[in-house]
Design a protein around this motif. Structure first.
Motif, short mmCIF file in Angstrom:
data_model
loop_
_atom_site.label_atom_id
_atom_site.label_comp_id
_atom_site.label_asym_id
_atom_site.label_seq_id
_atom_site.Cartn_x
_atom_site.Cartn_y
_atom_site.Cartn_z
N ARG A 52 -3.46 27.30 -22.22
CA ARG A 52 -4.47 26.66 -23.09
C ARG A 52 -5.82 26.56 -22.39
O ARG A 52 -6.86 26.70 -23.03
N ALA A 53 -5.81 26.31 -21.09
CA ALA A 53 -7.08 26.26 -20.34
C ALA A 53 -7.73 27.64 -20.35
O ALA A 53 -8.96 27.77 -20.45
N GLU A 149 -22.59 37.27 -15.13
CA GLU A 149 -22.99 36.03 -15.82
C GLU A 149 -21.86 35.58 -16.76
O GLU A 149 -21.47 34.42 -16.77
N SER A 150 -21.36 36.52 -17.56
CA SER A 150 -20.33 36.18 -18.56
C SER A 150 -19.07 35.65 -17.88
O SER A 150 -18.52 34.61 -18.27
N VAL A 151 -18.62 36.37 -16.87
CA VAL A 151 -17.36 35.96 -16.22
C VAL A 151 -17.58 34.66 -15.43
O VAL A 151 -16.70 33.80 -15.39
N GLY A 152 -18.79 34.50 -14.87
CA GLY A 152 -19.10 33.25 -14.16
C GLY A 152 -19.06 32.05 -15.10
O GLY A 152 -18.55 30.99 -14.74
N ILE A 153 -19.59 32.22 -16.32
CA ILE A 153 -19.56 31.13 -17.29
C ILE A 153 -18.11 30.82 -17.69
O ILE A 153 -17.70 29.65 -17.76
N ALA A 154 -17.33 31.87 -17.94
CA ALA A 154 -15.91 31.66 -18.30
C ALA A 154 -15.18 30.94 -17.17
O ALA A 154 -14.36 30.05 -17.41
N ALA A 155 -15.53 31.30 -15.93
CA ALA A 155 -14.90 30.64 -14.77
C ALA A 155 -15.26 29.16 -14.75
O ALA A 155 -14.40 28.29 -14.53
N GLY A 156 -16.53 28.84 -15.02
CA GLY A 156 -16.96 27.44 -15.03
C GLY A 156 -16.24 26.66 -16.11
O GLY A 156 -15.83 25.51 -15.89
N MET A 157 -16.09 27.28 -17.26
CA MET A 157 -15.40 26.59 -18.35
C MET A 157 -13.92 26.40 -18.02
O MET A 157 -13.32 25.37 -18.35
N PHE A 158 -13.34 27.36 -17.32
CA PHE A 158 -11.93 27.23 -16.91
C PHE A 158 -11.78 26.08 -15.91
O PHE A 158 -10.87 25.26 -16.03
N ILE A 159 -12.70 25.98 -14.96
CA ILE A 159 -12.65 24.91 -13.96
C ILE A 159 -12.76 23.55 -14.65
O ILE A 159 -12.02 22.61 -14.33
N SER A 160 -13.67 23.43 -15.63
CA SER A 160 -13.81 22.17 -16.37
C SER A 160 -12.53 21.85 -17.15
O SER A 160 -12.11 20.69 -17.19
N ALA A 161 -11.96 22.87 -17.76
CA ALA A 161 -10.73 22.66 -18.55
C ALA A 161 -9.60 22.16 -17.65
O ALA A 161 -8.88 21.21 -17.99
N ILE A 162 -9.46 22.77 -16.49
CA ILE A 162 -8.39 22.36 -15.55
C ILE A 162 -8.63 20.93 -15.09
O ILE A 162 -7.70 20.12 -14.99
N HIS A 163 -9.89 20.58 -14.86
CA HIS A 163 -10.22 19.22 -14.43
C HIS A 163 -9.93 18.21 -15.55
O HIS A 163 -9.31 17.16 -15.31
N LYS A 164 -10.33 18.53 -16.77
CA LYS A 164 -10.09 17.64 -17.91
C LYS A 164 -8.60 17.43 -18.14
O LYS A 164 -8.15 16.37 -18.56
N LEU A 165 -7.83 18.47 -17.83
CA LEU A 165 -6.38 18.44 -17.98
C LEU A 165 -5.74 17.48 -17.00
O LEU A 165 -4.61 17.03 -17.20
N GLY A 166 -6.43 17.17 -15.90
CA GLY A 166 -5.84 16.29 -14.89
C GLY A 166 -5.21 17.06 -13.75
O GLY A 166 -4.38 16.53 -13.01
N LEU A 167 -5.60 18.32 -13.62
CA LEU A 167 -5.11 19.15 -12.52
C LEU A 167 -6.26 19.53 -11.61
O LEU A 167 -7.42 19.27 -11.93
N ALA A 168 -5.93 20.16 -10.50
CA ALA A 168 -6.97 20.54 -9.54
C ALA A 168 -6.92 22.03 -9.30
O ALA A 168 -5.90 22.69 -9.53
N THR A 169 -8.04 22.55 -8.82
CA THR A 169 -8.09 23.98 -8.48
C THR A 169 -9.09 24.22 -7.36
O THR A 169 -9.70 23.27 -6.84
N LEU A 170 -9.24 25.48 -7.02
CA LEU A 170 -10.16 25.91 -5.97
C LEU A 170 -10.71 27.26 -6.39
O LEU A 170 -9.97 28.09 -6.91
#
Ligand code: IYR
Length: 236
Positions: A52-53, A149-170
């Protein structure tokens, strides 16, 4: 094989100004608790959460709407082990000579080294690939635009989604990353972009004591910092 412009009504509902004010106040605190995590618990969770993220991240804007990204979710222990071994092999070479001293000095406060146990400890690894070009219906090359640019934005949105989910990443960047394409059997038009271990932080997880830049350091107004709102010429 070009497609016509076929506009469709935007679905958009305005929030109240009160709601927006409250949300704007919470934005920073909602995101500022996010940290890059390098020590993960082995506790797992449903893979659908990661899916889902990824679906959320894939709503990112992209050049000519080509969505030039592909996410590979890795949860097989043996594949994670192979990725760790290959990454550590490259990092060993990087840390013991390939990276100049200036770079090693810059990483000193981050505390990284060539050892990457998180690549096996985290229950999931997500490898994000950038599609340098696509393939059209007749099998020939189709150009992509603003890929980083496109993939960088998608990466940022993925990082935010993982954070909102209550998980962590690197945002891990083993370098060079080409081995990921081979290990994951991706086509040569895809370039590994970032590797995200995903999980709960380990109980004893520590992170570098970093300070973030203040708003004033990262934002200025207009030209030469002229503040239009506070300008007497604007009636204040
Ligand atoms: N790829 C290496 C080095 C590294 C580089 C930067 I720039 C960082 O912010 C962190 C690490 C590694 O993953 O250790």
């Amino acid at each position: 094989m070009s497609r016509e412009y076929s506009p469709t009504p935007l679905s958009f509902e305005r929030k109240t100004e009160e709601e927006m004010d409250q949300i704007s106040l919470r934005l920073e605190s909602d995101l500022s608790g996010r940290r890059s995590v390098r020590h993960f618990s082995s506790d797992s969770f449903p893979r659908e959460w990661v899916d889902r993220a990824i679906a959320a991240a894939s709503t990112a804007p992209s050049g000519a709407h080509r969505q030039p990204w592909h996410f590979v979710v890795v949860d097989e222990p043996d594949l994670k082990r192979q990725i760790r071994a290959a990454a550590e092999q490259e990092e060993q070479v990087s840390y013991s000579g390939r990276m100049p001293q200036e770079w090693l000095d810059a990483l000193q406060p981050i505390g990284t080294d060539a050892s990457k146990p998180f690549l096996e400890e985290a229950p999931f690894l997500v490898v994000l690939f950038a599609e340098t070009h696509g393939v059209n219906d007749s099998g020939s090359k189709q150009k992509n635009y603003y890929v980083s640019e496109s993939v960088g934005i998608a990466a940022g949105m993925f990082i935010s989604a993982i954070h909102k989910l209550g998980l962590a990443t690197l945002t891990h960047t083993p370098s060079p990353m080409k081995f990921l394409r081979d290990l994951l059997g991706r086509p040569s038009r895809e370039k590994p972009f970032l590797l995200f271990p995903i999980g709960y932080p380990a109980l004893e997880c520590q992170v570098p004591d970093l300070k973030r830049k203040s708003l004033e350091e990262v934002r200025s107004y207009n030209r030469d910092g002229r503040n239009h709102e506070k300008d007497p010429a604007n009636g204040e």
